[in-house]
Design an enzyme around this catalytic site. Structure first.
Site, PDB file in Angstrom:
ATOM      1  N   ASP A  78       0.869  -1.221   0.040  1.00 48.90           N
ATOM      2  CA  ASP A  78       0.009  -0.040   0.075  1.00 48.90           C
ATOM      3  C   ASP A  78       0.573   1.405   0.059  1.00 48.90           C
ATOM      4  OD1 ASP A  78      -2.574  -1.012  -0.200  1.00 48.90           O
ATOM      5  OD2 ASP A  78      -2.879  -1.046   1.807  1.00 48.90           O
ATOM      6  N   ARG A 152     -10.281   5.329  10.445  1.00 48.48           N
ATOM      7  CA  ARG A 152      -8.858   5.342  10.434  1.00 48.48           C
ATOM      8  C   ARG A 152      -8.213   6.070  11.312  1.00 48.48           C
ATOM      9  NH1 ARG A 152      -6.888   2.525   6.064  1.00 48.48           N
ATOM     10  NH2 ARG A 152      -8.164   1.167   5.176  1.00 48.48           N
ATOM     11  N   HIS A 181     -11.575   7.058   4.141  1.00 46.47           N
ATOM     12  CA  HIS A 181     -10.794   8.292   4.532  1.00 46.47           C
ATOM     13  C   HIS A 181     -11.508   9.507   3.940  1.00 46.47           C
ATOM     14  CE1 HIS A 181      -6.747   5.771   3.937  1.00 46.47           C
ATOM     15  NE2 HIS A 181      -6.553   6.257   5.239  1.00 46.47           N
ATOM     16  N   CYS A 275      -4.947   9.623  -3.303  1.00 50.16           N
ATOM     17  CA  CYS A 275      -4.170   8.643  -2.410  1.00 50.16           C
ATOM     18  C   CYS A 275      -3.012   8.496  -2.993  1.00 50.16           C
ATOM     19  CB  CYS A 275      -5.105   7.370  -2.514  1.00 50.16           C
ATOM     20  SG  CYS A 275      -6.634   7.365  -2.041  1.00 50.16           S
TER      21      CYS A 275
HETATM   22  N1  ARG Z   1      -5.342  -0.046   0.715  1.00 56.17           N
HETATM   23  C1  ARG Z   1      -5.175   1.199   1.307  1.00 56.17           C
HETATM   24  C2  ARG Z   1      -5.747   1.185   2.649  1.00 56.17           C
HETATM   25  O1  ARG Z   1      -6.818   0.657   2.754  1.00 56.17           O
HETATM   26  C3  ARG Z   1      -5.684   2.352   0.415  1.00 56.17           C
HETATM   27  C4  ARG Z   1      -5.394   3.855   1.022  1.00 56.17           C
HETATM   28  C5  ARG Z   1      -5.979   4.690   0.219  1.00 56.17           C
HETATM   29  N2  ARG Z   1      -5.304   5.942   0.485  1.00 56.17           N
HETATM   30  C6  ARG Z   1      -6.366   6.986   0.593  1.00 56.17           C
HETATM   31  N3  ARG Z   1      -5.523   8.361   0.680  1.00 56.17           N
HETATM   32  N4  ARG Z   1      -7.259   7.117   0.766  1.00 56.17           N
HETATM   33  O2  ARG Z   1      -5.205   1.678   3.666  1.00 56.17           O
END
Ligand code: ARG
Length: 282
Positions: A78, A152, A181, A275
């Site tokens: 990631d 998160r 996010h 992202c």
């Molecule tokens: N697979 C990553 C996660 O779930 C994707 C992150 C995406 N990044 C973002 N800035 N939204 O953490």
């Protein structure tokens, strides 16, 4: 006799040169699932992912922006989502502390990047995923940080970011796990304008957004599901996921110049344009 005429000119949006940080998807795969978009049984075309990422970088450099590259590390698939590594404002970097163990080690790679380049780096005590959950609007209310929580980033990180960066932080509650996010549901179109998808936010946070940004470009379900909010704008040129054609028309009607880029493979990890791109604000 003097007369006043009201002229109707379409708004001219001005771009500003930006510096970005990106990380090539050299070790990219969907090996675990930490958001609803990730399906470990669906195949990922790694070669195509890299090509699509290269195209995104070319678009940004083609617009005259500087793109720094972070060295990808094995077993950190990631890392391509470079936006999650920190939030920077005026030469100060507030580091990330990832929620999930699978991504924990990415924070150190970002930290090294900032520390070796003379940034005033602050290691966080609180869980936060950098620009994934923080957006900075230098021209709104003297400089405003919008901050997401619910999936998160933890709310105490919002206060920590405010202490470190010296800008007011407005907390917004995310309520839909597909928009885990902030940057999947809200983006800065320029220094003082945002676009957002109301459905991703609690009723109270929707009210806060309406109050702060009465002129926002409001997105709908199709825009959000096509990752149309996960965009990067330089104040004029808006780079966004190729599926988000309706969103492209919306930003165009608001005076911006949309540029579509195909990121099908990186969408399988739950991310798109924004992202992959951290903005560095020296
Ligand atoms: N697979 C990553 C996660 O779930 C994707 C992150 C995406 N990044 C973002 N800035 N939204 O953490």
């Amino acid at each position: 006799m003097q007369r006043t005429y009201s002229l109707c000119v379409s708004q001219q949006r001005m771009p500003r040169n930006r510096t970005y940080l990106m990380c090539p998807p050299e070790h990219y795969e969907v090996a675990y699932a930490i958001n609803p978009w990730m399906d470990t049984t669906a195949p990922v075309d790694a070669e195509l992912a890299l090509k699509q990422w290269e195209r995104l970088r070319e678009i940004l450099t083609g617009l005259g922006h500087t793109v720094h590259v972070l060295t990808p590390e094995p077993f950190l698939p990631d890392m391509v989502y470079a936006a999650n590594g920190a939030l920077t404002v005026d030469g100060v970097a507030y580091g990330a502390r990832f929620k999930f163990a699978q991504r924990t080690a990415e924070a150190a790679a970002h930290r090294t990047f900032y520390e070796t380049r003379g940034w005033d780096f602050h290691a966080p005590a609180q869980t936060n995923e950098g620009e994934g959950d923080f957006a900075y609007l230098p021209g709104a209310y003297g400089g405003l940080i919008l901050a997401g929580y619910g999936f998160r980033t933890e709310p105490p990180a919002h206060a920590e970011a405010q202490d470190v960066l010296g800008r007011p932080v407005v907390s917004l509650r995310l309520v839909d796990p597909r928009f885990y996010h902030l940057d999947t549901a809200l983006a800065a179109l320029d220094d003082s304008t945002v676009t957002y998808y109301p459905g991703a936010f609690s009723t109270a946070s929707q009210r806060v957004l309406r109050q702060l940004f009465p002129d926002a470009v409001v997105a709908d379900d199709a825009d959000a599901y096509g990752f149309g909010l996960n965009l990067v704008s330089d104040g004029r040129n808006v780079v966004l996921n190729s599926e988000a054609t309706g969103m492209a028309r919306k930003v165009e009607a608001a005076g911006y110049a949309p540029q579509l880029v195909e990121l099908s493979e990186l969408k399988k990890g739950g991310g798109s344009v924004k992202c992959c791109v951290a903005e560095l604000r020296p």
